[in-house]
Design a protein around this motif. Structure first.
Motif, PDB file in Angstrom:
ATOM      1  N   THR A   6     -10.924  20.865  65.068  1.00 14.48           N
ATOM      2  CA  THR A   6     -11.634  20.008  65.814  1.00 14.48           C
ATOM      3  C   THR A   6     -11.794  18.541  64.949  1.00 14.48           C
ATOM      4  O   THR A   6     -11.981  18.847  63.741  1.00 14.48           O
ATOM      5  CB  THR A   6     -12.745  20.374  66.384  1.00 14.48           C
ATOM      6  OG1 THR A   6     -13.831  20.647  65.640  1.00 14.48           O
ATOM      7  CG2 THR A   6     -12.664  21.485  67.271  1.00 14.48           C
ATOM      8  N   GLY A   7     -12.141  17.458  65.625  1.00 15.01           N
ATOM      9  CA  GLY A   7     -12.833  16.342  65.031  1.00 15.01           C
ATOM     10  C   GLY A   7     -13.983  16.447  64.023  1.00 15.01           C
ATOM     11  O   GLY A   7     -14.087  16.255  62.796  1.00 15.01           O
ATOM     12  N   ALA A   8     -14.860  17.049  64.926  1.00 17.62           N
ATOM     13  CA  ALA A   8     -16.115  17.278  64.336  1.00 17.62           C
ATOM     14  C   ALA A   8     -15.936  18.188  63.064  1.00 17.62           C
ATOM     15  O   ALA A   8     -16.633  17.816  62.045  1.00 17.62           O
ATOM     16  CB  ALA A   8     -17.161  17.789  65.278  1.00 17.62           C
ATOM     17  N   PHE A  30     -20.048   7.268  66.131  1.00 18.93           N
ATOM     18  CA  PHE A  30     -19.729   8.582  66.941  1.00 18.93           C
ATOM     19  C   PHE A  30     -18.929   9.278  66.117  1.00 18.93           C
ATOM     20  O   PHE A  30     -17.535   8.769  65.953  1.00 18.93           O
ATOM     21  CB  PHE A  30     -19.036   8.361  68.465  1.00 18.93           C
ATOM     22  CG  PHE A  30     -18.877   9.693  69.008  1.00 18.93           C
ATOM     23  CD1 PHE A  30     -20.099  10.399  69.604  1.00 18.93           C
ATOM     24  CD2 PHE A  30     -17.867  10.514  68.966  1.00 18.93           C
ATOM     25  CE1 PHE A  30     -19.818  11.691  70.187  1.00 18.93           C
ATOM     26  CE2 PHE A  30     -17.480  11.766  69.272  1.00 18.93           C
ATOM     27  CZ  PHE A  30     -18.534  12.330  69.947  1.00 18.93           C
ATOM     28  N   HIS A  31     -19.328  10.464  65.662  1.00 16.61           N
ATOM     29  CA  HIS A  31     -18.404  11.291  64.768  1.00 16.61           C
ATOM     30  C   HIS A  31     -18.633  12.777  64.968  1.00 16.61           C
ATOM     31  O   HIS A  31     -17.845  13.539  64.309  1.00 16.61           O
ATOM     32  CB  HIS A  31     -18.930  11.038  63.192  1.00 16.61           C
ATOM     33  CG  HIS A  31     -18.892   9.650  62.653  1.00 16.61           C
ATOM     34  ND1 HIS A  31     -17.609   9.159  62.384  1.00 16.61           N
ATOM     35  CD2 HIS A  31     -19.671   8.778  62.272  1.00 16.61           C
ATOM     36  CE1 HIS A  31     -17.991   8.033  61.926  1.00 16.61           C
ATOM     37  NE2 HIS A  31     -19.259   7.924  61.895  1.00 16.61           N
ATOM     38  N   GLU A  66     -16.147   4.268  61.616  1.00 20.53           N
ATOM     39  CA  GLU A  66     -14.862   4.013  62.436  1.00 20.53           C
ATOM     40  C   GLU A  66     -14.284   2.691  62.403  1.00 20.53           C
ATOM     41  O   GLU A  66     -14.902   1.707  62.677  1.00 20.53           O
ATOM     42  CB  GLU A  66     -15.449   4.372  63.850  1.00 20.53           C
ATOM     43  CG  GLU A  66     -15.968   5.549  64.224  1.00 20.53           C
ATOM     44  CD  GLU A  66     -17.080   5.464  65.354  1.00 20.53           C
ATOM     45  OE1 GLU A  66     -16.611   5.631  66.385  1.00 20.53           O
ATOM     46  OE2 GLU A  66     -18.085   5.327  65.116  1.00 20.53           O
ATOM     47  N   ASP A 122     -12.800   7.360  59.737  1.00 17.94           N
ATOM     48  CA  ASP A 122     -12.862   8.197  60.850  1.00 17.94           C
ATOM     49  C   ASP A 122     -11.893   7.656  61.809  1.00 17.94           C
ATOM     50  O   ASP A 122     -12.169   6.732  62.652  1.00 17.94           O
ATOM     51  CB  ASP A 122     -14.237   8.609  61.603  1.00 17.94           C
ATOM     52  CG  ASP A 122     -14.161   9.648  62.770  1.00 17.94           C
ATOM     53  OD1 ASP A 122     -13.108   9.536  63.133  1.00 17.94           O
ATOM     54  OD2 ASP A 122     -15.191   9.924  63.046  1.00 17.94           O
ATOM     55  N   ILE A 158     -10.114   9.528  64.113  1.00 16.36           N
ATOM     56  CA  ILE A 158     -10.033  10.533  64.762  1.00 16.36           C
ATOM     57  C   ILE A 158      -9.543   9.852  66.237  1.00 16.36           C
ATOM     58  O   ILE A 158      -8.635  10.414  66.999  1.00 16.36           O
ATOM     59  CB  ILE A 158     -11.083  11.485  65.135  1.00 16.36           C
ATOM     60  CG1 ILE A 158     -11.277  12.159  63.705  1.00 16.36           C
ATOM     61  CG2 ILE A 158     -10.911  12.362  66.231  1.00 16.36           C
ATOM     62  CD1 ILE A 158     -12.503  13.040  63.790  1.00 16.36           C
ATOM     63  N   GLN A 159     -10.213   8.688  66.769  1.00 20.92           N
ATOM     64  CA  GLN A 159      -9.737   8.205  67.813  1.00 20.92           C
ATOM     65  C   GLN A 159      -8.854   7.060  67.860  1.00 20.92           C
ATOM     66  O   GLN A 159      -7.989   6.781  68.692  1.00 20.92           O
ATOM     67  CB  GLN A 159     -11.110   7.626  68.674  1.00 20.92           C
ATOM     68  CG  GLN A 159     -10.856   7.106  70.093  1.00 20.92           C
ATOM     69  CD  GLN A 159     -12.105   7.079  70.970  1.00 20.92           C
ATOM     70  OE1 GLN A 159     -12.168   6.261  71.840  1.00 20.92           O
ATOM     71  NE2 GLN A 159     -13.049   7.766  70.602  1.00 20.92           N
ATOM     72  N   LYS A 176      -7.714  14.566  67.359  1.00 20.11           N
ATOM     73  CA  LYS A 176      -7.058  14.213  68.440  1.00 20.11           C
ATOM     74  C   LYS A 176      -5.694  14.207  68.682  1.00 20.11           C
ATOM     75  O   LYS A 176      -4.913  15.192  68.704  1.00 20.11           O
ATOM     76  CB  LYS A 176      -8.034  12.839  69.058  1.00 20.11           C
ATOM     77  CG  LYS A 176      -9.090  13.261  69.366  1.00 20.11           C
ATOM     78  CD  LYS A 176      -9.968  12.066  69.962  1.00 20.11           C
ATOM     79  CE  LYS A 176     -11.412  12.665  70.351  1.00 20.11           C
ATOM     80  NZ  LYS A 176     -12.494  11.685  69.840  1.00 20.11           N
TER      81      LYS A 176
HETATM   82  C1  LIG Z   1     -13.777  12.552  69.387  1.00 22.92           C
HETATM   83  C2  LIG Z   1     -14.282  11.904  68.107  1.00 22.92           C
HETATM   84  C3  LIG Z   1     -14.698  12.949  67.013  1.00 22.92           C
HETATM   85  C4  LIG Z   1     -14.983  14.401  67.201  1.00 22.92           C
HETATM   86  O1  LIG Z   1     -13.896  14.920  67.648  1.00 22.92           O
HETATM   87  P1  LIG Z   1     -14.033  16.468  68.291  1.00 22.92           P
HETATM   88  O2  LIG Z   1     -12.598  17.024  68.444  1.00 22.92           O
HETATM   89  O3  LIG Z   1     -14.656  16.150  69.882  1.00 22.92           O
HETATM   90  O4  LIG Z   1     -14.882  17.311  67.542  1.00 22.92           O
HETATM   91  C5  LIG Z   1     -15.158  12.328  65.819  1.00 22.92           C
HETATM   92  N1  LIG Z   1     -15.144  10.916  65.791  1.00 22.92           N
HETATM   93  C6  LIG Z   1     -14.455   9.967  66.441  1.00 22.92           C
HETATM   94  C7  LIG Z   1     -14.240   8.611  66.050  1.00 22.92           C
HETATM   95  C8  LIG Z   1     -14.123  10.674  67.823  1.00 22.92           C
HETATM   96  O5  LIG Z   1     -13.520   9.697  68.669  1.00 22.92           O
END
Ligand SMILES: *Cc1c(COP(=O)(O)O)cnc(C)c1O
Length: 414
Positions: free
Chosen positions: A110-112, A146-147, A200, A233, A235-236, A262
């Motif tokens: 997962t992202g976290a 948001f992380h 981010e 980060d 992830i998004q 993601k």
């Molecule tokens: C969604 C997100 C996360 C966390 O990812 P999860 O898979 O939900 O744990 C971390 N950082 C950013 C920028 C995100 O958008």
């Protein structure tokens, strides 16, 4: 048994309400099928997906190539744990490190988890390479970040909902205003023992805040000057969402550590990763970090195919082109609108700001109306609606969506 019978939307929502923890507040729609840019609810109503599972489904729902790669691997070997090698992980690591231009990859789910991994690597690097005294390392993070949702990550959130009554919090994080290079330099100058800067490239959850041109490049330069790791980060924002493979590519910035999740799997499977060069990644030795599922063969097969689809279908180019059209069309509407204040974003990561009290439920009500009109989007912090469709969208589909959005907004004009 009730759960095996055909459900109505109301039944499904009632089951979740009764038997599930109430840790989300979903829009009242129950989806049972997806294909490309579309999803269908259990009653058969068709919707455009304008969230893409928070940018996980960049490649579109149930992409046939990703599903085929997943199915084939699922029928062959699914999990060995890292106690043994498997014949897919090394291939994925070779593929992804070349794709993103790093020496090494550490796979998680997962992202976290990937953010936690980056924090651990950064701290260890600080003690073993930078010479920061043990227990003293600080990581600089941004206001309104948001992380993710783990105990350490929420420790440096300023979302009270995410934090309150989850303490005691993990120390070692220092907050700085986002998109403010002067503030960043002041923190770098005045805070002892800084190991990393976690950022981010666009703040997605906060409401799609795009920093000023030059911010990321300037931040990277400051990190180099002060010997601080720049941790992106993505992830998004990563994997074609903003019109480039990575959002940092818009400013030709190369992070010291890259955090992905993601869309790394196209929404098919939880796959995340941290990428870094040897001088950083080598601080992690056997026994110091891991995950039972991290780097499993299904994840490896899915992620390789998901990344190759992004290249083969030029999803970055499509996001760039359609994003410009989307903002242009919405800007035209907003000029004469009293309900929508502005549209902002990059590529196909966009948001509109609703002209109302941030505490009001107008954005939520607009999303309910959008749902009735066949388009699914979700409000984010403070009367902002994020618009992030799958990147496989065509221009005709986008124009159809622009009509749905503007016609819906029109009903809310005062
Ligand atoms: C969604 C997100 C996360 C966390 O990812 P999860 O898979 O939900 O744990 C971390 N950082 C950013 C920028 C995100 O958008």
């Amino acid at each position: 048994m009730q759960v095996l019978e055909k459900l109505t939307s109301a039944d499904a929502i009632a089951l979740e309400a009764k038997h599930g923890a109430h840790n989300y507040h979903p829009l009242p729609v129950v989806l049972s099928r997806g294909e490309g840019v579309y999803m269908w609810d259990v009653e058969g109503k068709k919707y455009y997906d304008f969230l893409s599972a928070y940018s996980a489904v960049n490649q579109g729902h149930c992409h046939p190539r990703i599903v085929a790669a997943m199915t084939k691997q699922a029928q062959t070997l699914t999990l060995t744990s890292r106690a043994f090698h498997n014949d897919m992980l090394g291939r994925f690591e070779a593929y992804a490190t070349e794709f993103f231009g790093f020496d090494k990859l550490l796979p998680m789910n997962t992202g976290a988890e990937a953010v936690e991994t980056a924090i651990k690597i950064c701290r260890k690097w600080a003690y073993e390479k930078k010479g920061i005294p043990e227990e003293k390392a600080n990581i600089v993070v941004c206001e309104n970040n948001f992380h993710g949702r783990t105990t350490t990550i929420i420790s440096f959130s300023n979302d009270e909902e995410a934090r309150k009554n989850f303490g005691p919090y993990t120390p070692g994080f220092v907050k700085v205003a986002y998109d403010d290079l002067d503030a960043l330099e002041t923190v770098f100058k005045n805070t002892p023992h800084i190991a990393g800067f976690l950022v981010e490239p666009i703040q997605g959850e906060a409401g799609v805040y795009v920093p000023s041109a030059g911010y990321l490049k300037g931040a990277k330069a400051l990190c180099e000057e002060y010997g601080i790791l720049f941790i992106a980060d993505e992830i998004q924002t990563g994997i074609a969402r903003t019109g480039k493979i990575l959002a940092v590519d818009h400013e030709e910035v190369k992070p010291d550590m890259l955090v992905l999740g993601k869309a790394l799997s196209g929404g098919a499977y939880p796959v995340s990763a941290v990428l870094a060069n040897d001088s950083i990644m080598e601080v992690i030795k056997p026994g110091q970090h891991g995950s039972t599922y991290g780097g499993n063969p299904v994840a490896a097969a899915v992620a390789m195919e998901a990344l190759q689809v992004v290249l083969d279908e030029d999803l970055a180019g499509n996001a760039e082109r359609l994003g410009a059209i989307f903002r242009d069309k919405l800007n035209t509407y907003i000029k004469t609108s009293s309900i929508a204040k502005l549209v902002r974003g990059k590529g196909l990561l966009n948001a509109i700001v609703i002209n109302d009290d941030p505490e009001s439920s107008t954005a939520w009500n607009i999303c309910l109306a959008l749902k009735e009109n066949g388009l699914l989007a979700k409000p984010t912090h403070g009367n902002i609606i994020r618009f992030a469709p799958p990147l496989v969208m065509t221009e005709d589909q986008l124009m159809d969506c622009v009509s749905i959005i503007t016609n819906t907004l029109r009903k809310f004009e005062k």
